[in-house]
Design a protein around this motif. Structure first.
Motif, PDB file in Angstrom:
ATOM      1  N   VAL A  27     -38.931  13.937  -1.806  1.00 36.65           N
ATOM      2  CA  VAL A  27     -37.661  13.669  -2.489  1.00 36.65           C
ATOM      3  C   VAL A  27     -37.904  12.983  -3.829  1.00 36.65           C
ATOM      4  O   VAL A  27     -37.400  13.411  -4.867  1.00 36.65           O
ATOM      5  N   MET A  28     -38.724  11.915  -3.803  1.00 36.01           N
ATOM      6  CA  MET A  28     -38.960  11.154  -5.020  1.00 36.01           C
ATOM      7  C   MET A  28     -40.139  11.678  -5.838  1.00 36.01           C
ATOM      8  O   MET A  28     -40.289  11.343  -7.012  1.00 36.01           O
ATOM      9  N   GLY A  29     -40.996  12.495  -5.216  1.00 38.81           N
ATOM     10  CA  GLY A  29     -42.116  13.094  -5.927  1.00 38.81           C
ATOM     11  C   GLY A  29     -43.180  12.113  -6.373  1.00 38.81           C
ATOM     12  O   GLY A  29     -43.841  12.325  -7.396  1.00 38.81           O
ATOM     13  N   LEU A  30     -43.414  11.042  -5.616  1.00 40.56           N
ATOM     14  CA  LEU A  30     -44.400  10.030  -6.004  1.00 40.56           C
ATOM     15  C   LEU A  30     -45.829  10.409  -5.621  1.00 40.56           C
ATOM     16  O   LEU A  30     -46.772   9.745  -6.022  1.00 40.56           O
ATOM     17  N   GLY A  31     -45.989  11.449  -4.820  1.00 38.65           N
ATOM     18  CA  GLY A  31     -47.315  11.966  -4.505  1.00 38.65           C
ATOM     19  C   GLY A  31     -48.198  10.993  -3.753  1.00 38.65           C
ATOM     20  O   GLY A  31     -47.753  10.250  -2.879  1.00 38.65           O
ATOM     21  N   LEU A  32     -49.492  10.969  -4.143  1.00 39.70           N
ATOM     22  CA  LEU A  32     -50.496  10.194  -3.430  1.00 39.70           C
ATOM     23  C   LEU A  32     -50.202   8.698  -3.465  1.00 39.70           C
ATOM     24  O   LEU A  32     -50.382   7.987  -2.476  1.00 39.70           O
ATOM     25  N   MET A  33     -49.738   8.205  -4.613  1.00 42.07           N
ATOM     26  CA  MET A  33     -49.433   6.784  -4.722  1.00 42.07           C
ATOM     27  C   MET A  33     -48.274   6.393  -3.815  1.00 42.07           C
ATOM     28  O   MET A  33     -48.262   5.296  -3.252  1.00 42.07           O
ATOM     29  N   GLY A  34     -47.310   7.285  -3.664  1.00 42.29           N
ATOM     30  CA  GLY A  34     -46.202   7.021  -2.742  1.00 42.29           C
ATOM     31  C   GLY A  34     -46.681   6.862  -1.315  1.00 42.29           C
ATOM     32  O   GLY A  34     -46.206   5.992  -0.570  1.00 42.29           O
ATOM     33  N   ILE A  35     -47.658   7.693  -0.926  1.00 41.47           N
ATOM     34  CA  ILE A  35     -48.228   7.593   0.419  1.00 41.47           C
ATOM     35  C   ILE A  35     -48.896   6.237   0.618  1.00 41.47           C
ATOM     36  O   ILE A  35     -48.736   5.589   1.660  1.00 41.47           O
ATOM     37  N   ALA A  36     -49.655   5.791  -0.392  1.00 39.53           N
ATOM     38  CA  ALA A  36     -50.351   4.502  -0.300  1.00 39.53           C
ATOM     39  C   ALA A  36     -49.363   3.343  -0.237  1.00 39.53           C
ATOM     40  O   ALA A  36     -49.522   2.414   0.573  1.00 39.53           O
ATOM     41  N   TYR A  37     -48.333   3.396  -1.092  1.00 37.27           N
ATOM     42  CA  TYR A  37     -47.348   2.308  -1.104  1.00 37.27           C
ATOM     43  C   TYR A  37     -46.630   2.201   0.239  1.00 37.27           C
ATOM     44  O   TYR A  37     -46.426   1.097   0.758  1.00 37.27           O
ATOM     45  N   VAL A  38     -46.250   3.339   0.808  1.00 39.62           N
ATOM     46  CA  VAL A  38     -45.520   3.321   2.079  1.00 39.62           C
ATOM     47  C   VAL A  38     -46.421   2.805   3.199  1.00 39.62           C
ATOM     48  O   VAL A  38     -45.966   2.049   4.070  1.00 39.62           O
ATOM     49  N   LEU A  39     -47.701   3.199   3.181  1.00 39.76           N
ATOM     50  CA  LEU A  39     -48.625   2.718   4.209  1.00 39.76           C
ATOM     51  C   LEU A  39     -48.752   1.200   4.150  1.00 39.76           C
ATOM     52  O   LEU A  39     -48.735   0.510   5.183  1.00 39.76           O
ATOM     53  N   THR A  40     -48.860   0.662   2.935  1.00 40.16           N
ATOM     54  CA  THR A  40     -48.941  -0.788   2.765  1.00 40.16           C
ATOM     55  C   THR A  40     -47.654  -1.478   3.226  1.00 40.16           C
ATOM     56  O   THR A  40     -47.689  -2.490   3.938  1.00 40.16           O
ATOM     57  N   ILE A  41     -46.515  -0.915   2.826  1.00 41.24           N
ATOM     58  CA  ILE A  41     -45.224  -1.489   3.225  1.00 41.24           C
ATOM     59  C   ILE A  41     -45.082  -1.489   4.744  1.00 41.24           C
ATOM     60  O   ILE A  41     -44.586  -2.459   5.334  1.00 41.24           O
ATOM     61  N   SER A  42     -45.535  -0.415   5.380  1.00 40.49           N
ATOM     62  CA  SER A  42     -45.402  -0.308   6.836  1.00 40.49           C
ATOM     63  C   SER A  42     -46.198  -1.399   7.549  1.00 40.49           C
ATOM     64  O   SER A  42     -45.737  -1.976   8.543  1.00 40.49           O
ATOM     65  N   TRP A  43     -47.393  -1.709   7.038  1.00 41.89           N
ATOM     66  CA  TRP A  43     -48.173  -2.791   7.644  1.00 41.89           C
ATOM     67  C   TRP A  43     -47.491  -4.143   7.443  1.00 41.89           C
ATOM     68  O   TRP A  43     -47.522  -4.997   8.335  1.00 41.89           O
ATOM     69  N   TRP A  44     -46.858  -4.326   6.282  1.00 40.67           N
ATOM     70  CA  TRP A  44     -46.156  -5.583   6.055  1.00 40.67           C
ATOM     71  C   TRP A  44     -44.883  -5.684   6.889  1.00 40.67           C
ATOM     72  O   TRP A  44     -44.450  -6.791   7.233  1.00 40.67           O
ATOM     73  N   VAL A  45     -44.293  -4.549   7.224  1.00 37.80           N
ATOM     74  CA  VAL A  45     -43.141  -4.560   8.138  1.00 37.80           C
ATOM     75  C   VAL A  45     -43.582  -5.100   9.502  1.00 37.80           C
ATOM     76  O   VAL A  45     -42.880  -5.912  10.125  1.00 37.80           O
ATOM     77  N   ILE A  46     -44.761  -4.659   9.974  1.00 38.81           N
ATOM     78  CA  ILE A  46     -45.304  -5.171  11.237  1.00 38.81           C
ATOM     79  C   ILE A  46     -45.521  -6.681  11.159  1.00 38.81           C
ATOM     80  O   ILE A  46     -45.161  -7.426  12.076  1.00 38.81           O
ATOM     81  N   VAL A  47     -46.095  -7.131  10.034  1.00 37.76           N
ATOM     82  CA  VAL A  47     -46.383  -8.552   9.859  1.00 37.76           C
ATOM     83  C   VAL A  47     -45.108  -9.385   9.866  1.00 37.76           C
ATOM     84  O   VAL A  47     -45.011 -10.411  10.561  1.00 37.76           O
ATOM     85  N   VAL A  48     -44.104  -8.956   9.094  1.00 32.67           N
ATOM     86  CA  VAL A  48     -42.850  -9.702   9.016  1.00 32.67           C
ATOM     87  C   VAL A  48     -42.163  -9.748  10.379  1.00 32.67           C
ATOM     88  O   VAL A  48     -41.673 -10.794  10.811  1.00 32.67           O
ATOM     89  N   ALA A  49     -42.146  -8.601  11.075  1.00 32.86           N
ATOM     90  CA  ALA A  49     -41.489  -8.542  12.385  1.00 32.86           C
ATOM     91  C   ALA A  49     -42.179  -9.466  13.384  1.00 32.86           C
ATOM     92  O   ALA A  49     -41.517 -10.198  14.145  1.00 32.86           O
ATOM     93  N   GLN A  50     -43.516  -9.464  13.405  1.00 38.34           N
ATOM     94  CA  GLN A  50     -44.244 -10.339  14.324  1.00 38.34           C
ATOM     95  C   GLN A  50     -44.036 -11.811  13.971  1.00 38.34           C
ATOM     96  O   GLN A  50     -43.884 -12.652  14.863  1.00 38.34           O
ATOM     97  N   THR A  51     -44.024 -12.113  12.671  1.00 36.77           N
ATOM     98  CA  THR A  51     -43.824 -13.498  12.238  1.00 36.77           C
ATOM     99  C   THR A  51     -42.444 -14.008  12.637  1.00 36.77           C
ATOM    100  O   THR A  51     -42.296 -15.133  13.138  1.00 36.77           O
ATOM    101  N   VAL A  52     -41.418 -13.190  12.408  1.00 38.60           N
ATOM    102  CA  VAL A  52     -40.056 -13.574  12.782  1.00 38.60           C
ATOM    103  C   VAL A  52     -39.951 -13.774  14.286  1.00 38.60           C
ATOM    104  O   VAL A  52     -39.330 -14.735  14.764  1.00 38.60           O
ATOM    105  N   TYR A  53     -40.606 -12.898  15.044  1.00 41.53           N
ATOM    106  CA  TYR A  53     -40.570 -12.998  16.510  1.00 41.53           C
ATOM    107  C   TYR A  53     -41.240 -14.283  16.991  1.00 41.53           C
ATOM    108  O   TYR A  53     -40.702 -15.003  17.839  1.00 41.53           O
ATOM    109  N   ILE A  54     -42.407 -14.598  16.428  1.00 37.10           N
ATOM    110  CA  ILE A  54     -43.142 -15.787  16.863  1.00 37.10           C
ATOM    111  C   ILE A  54     -42.407 -17.069  16.504  1.00 37.10           C
ATOM    112  O   ILE A  54     -42.311 -18.003  17.303  1.00 37.10           O
TER     113      ILE A  54
END
Length: 502
Positions: free
Chosen positions: A223-250
């Motif tokens: 949709v946005m056409g960000l290509g390879l960099m978009g894949i990298a950014y989303v992968l990084t964001i997804s790991w930080w989503v895990i971190v934030v969720a675990q931190t909030v839970y703890i």
């Protein structure tokens, strides 16, 4: 026989005494030491108790590790649909980043040892301190890693990668730099939760993050056409989503009101001592992760490198999937062993060790038999090439032996983490893998011209030697002494107790 004492006595934390251990925990040690029960009945009752605890920990842990691997795999799949160069760039980026993954995962294992034993000993306030201290140490270790990935382009060129792939790969790696610090927080939080036998929430969080990553990657690419960099950014964001969720839970769950009491200045004390403790864990894990990767690198030097690489890559993919099951039992037995040692339950720690090893061994044998039965067809899941399928079929007996060994060795490594033997196991890994396994594999593969089978035979020899050494060490372990060592280790790391003793 009473499994639990009926008492309302409270601890210094204000907890009822019966809450200090789960009924299964108390029942296991009580059953194993109850002389009025016949020996076979004790084994049967103990197995029933331990299997319930073991699978409750192992199954969610297996799911977590599968989902975490799936995040990198999905990134490669999206990159592959963009083009061959994008796929090569993403593969290089994820492979290079596995260095940091292994480093952070290994150093996080020190948290597993300390938190597991502290939880078993009911020193609940120290768990939060260990969590913060480990996060600081891992974040500091991550700083030089950012320099390494910032200059990834000249490094890739130096390694002989094509200029275009190196350029695209370095951009992809740059997008993953924030992921280093997500690892630093994630693995410490994950071990903090596992030490308290809290694993299901991590499985839910990781699964949700994977689904989010797939959805966001599709949007950024198509949709946005960000290509390879978009894949990298989303992968990084997804790991930080895990971190934030675990931190909030703890930090917000009342479940951890005694193990997480907020930020503490005690966490910045003893950082160097904690680093030395965690370094042994990092070396142990990294040496194991690099061992199979070296097998693939050596295959590229064989007479028919394309066929060797394709067949070995397929076999390694199958082995990696079965390995995730063993890693789940690795996490489970580490928690069980450390908890029981911290609680002073020597017999229960011994019983947990051999129960987990036996269960994982039986499962690995079943996996190996299933793979042998489908040896002529299993490669067609990955490729339609008949020559590759024949090569995979020829390698399947070696794969079967590897799967069986991988059903035992990771579990024994989990026992080592639970007992705090990481540095010793690191020395064993160096000797067995890099002084015995790889040289023998090179001699058989290149000098005697056995090709991929020769290299793999040497690697199996190294793994077999390591497994036999760990089996012998575990068998000869004096578990009463391990209980005493765990108590001394906790006293050494308990800052509050040291100040009182002064």
């Amino acid at each position: 026989m009473a499994i639990l004492n009926d008492t309302t006595e409270t601890t210094d934390l204000g907890l009822p005494l019966v809450e200090r251990k789960t009924p299964a925990d108390v029942g296991l040690e009580t059953v194993l030491t109850e002389s009025n029960i016949p020996y076979r009945s004790r084994l049967y009752l103990g197995a029933c108790i331990e299997m319930k605890l073991l699978f409750r920990l192992a199954l969610p842990a297996i799911l977590v590790y599968l989902v975490n691997s799936g995040m990198n795999i999905s990134a490669r799949i999206f990159a592959g649909h963009l083009g061959s160069q994008e796929l090569a760039a993403a593969s290089i980026g994820n492979s290079c980043f596995s260095l940091v993954y292994g480093l952070m995962l290994g150093m996080g294992s020190a948290v597993e040892t300390l938190c597991g034993q502290a939880y078993g000993a009911h020193r609940y306030d120290m768990l939060g301190v260990y969590l913060q201290r480990a996060t600081i140490v891992l974040a500091l270790v991550g700083l030089p890693m950012t320099i390494l990935y910032t200059f990834s382009y000249p490094i890739l060129l130096l390694l002989g990668e094509p200029k275009m792939v190196s350029c695209m790969g370095s951009l992809y790696i740059a997008g993953l730099i924030p992921q280093i610090f997500a690892y630093a927080v994630n693995f410490t939080a994950q071990k903090f939760l596992q030490a308290q036998s809290v694993v299901v929430p991590s499985a839910y969080i990781s699964t949700a993050a994977l689904l989010l990553q797939i959805s966001l990657t599709w949007i950024t690419v198509y949709v946005m056409g960000l290509g390879l960099m978009g894949i990298a950014y989303v992968l990084t964001i997804s790991w930080w989503v895990i971190v934030v969720a675990q931190t909030v839970y703890i930090t917000n769950s009342p479940r951890f009101r005694h193990t997480w009491t907020g930020l503490s200045w005690r966490s910045v004390q003893g950082l160097w001592s904690f680093f030395k403790l965690s370094a042994g864990s990092a070396v142990m894990i990294c040496l194991e992760m690099w061992y199979s990767q070296i097998l693939v690198l050596l295959a590229g030097l064989l007479r028919d490198p394309a066929l060797s690489l394709d067949s070995l890559s397929i076999c390694m993919s199958i082995s990696a999937l079965s390995f995730m099951v063993s890693v789940g039992f690795n996490a489970a037995v580490s928690v069980r062993t450390s908890n029981e040692l911290g609680a002073g339950n020597a017999k229960a720690a011994l019983f947990s060790t051999w129960t987990a090893t036996s269960v994982s061994f039986v499962i690995s044998v079943a996996e190996a038999l299933a793979m042998i039965a489908s040896r002529d067809h299993i490669s067609y899941i990955f490729t339609a090439d008949a020559d590759v399928a024949k090569a995979v079929s020829d390698l399947c007996p070696f794969l079967a032996v590897t799967i069986i060994l991988n059903g035992i060795q990771p579990v024994l490594s989990g026992v080592a983490v639970g007992c705090g033997w990481q540095t010793y196991v690191a020395y064993v890994n160096v000797g067995c893998y890099y002084i015995v396994g790889i040289p023998i594999g090179c001699i058989l593969g290149f000098t005697f011209d056995f090709q991929a089978k020769g290299i793999w035979t040497g690697m199996i020899g190294g793994t077999l030697m390591q497994t036999l050494i760990l089996l012998y060490v575990t068998y000869r372990t004096d578990w009463d002494k391990e209980v005493e060592k765990a108590r001394k280790r906790l006293d050494m790391w308990d800052d509050k107790k040291k100040s009182l003793q002064k």
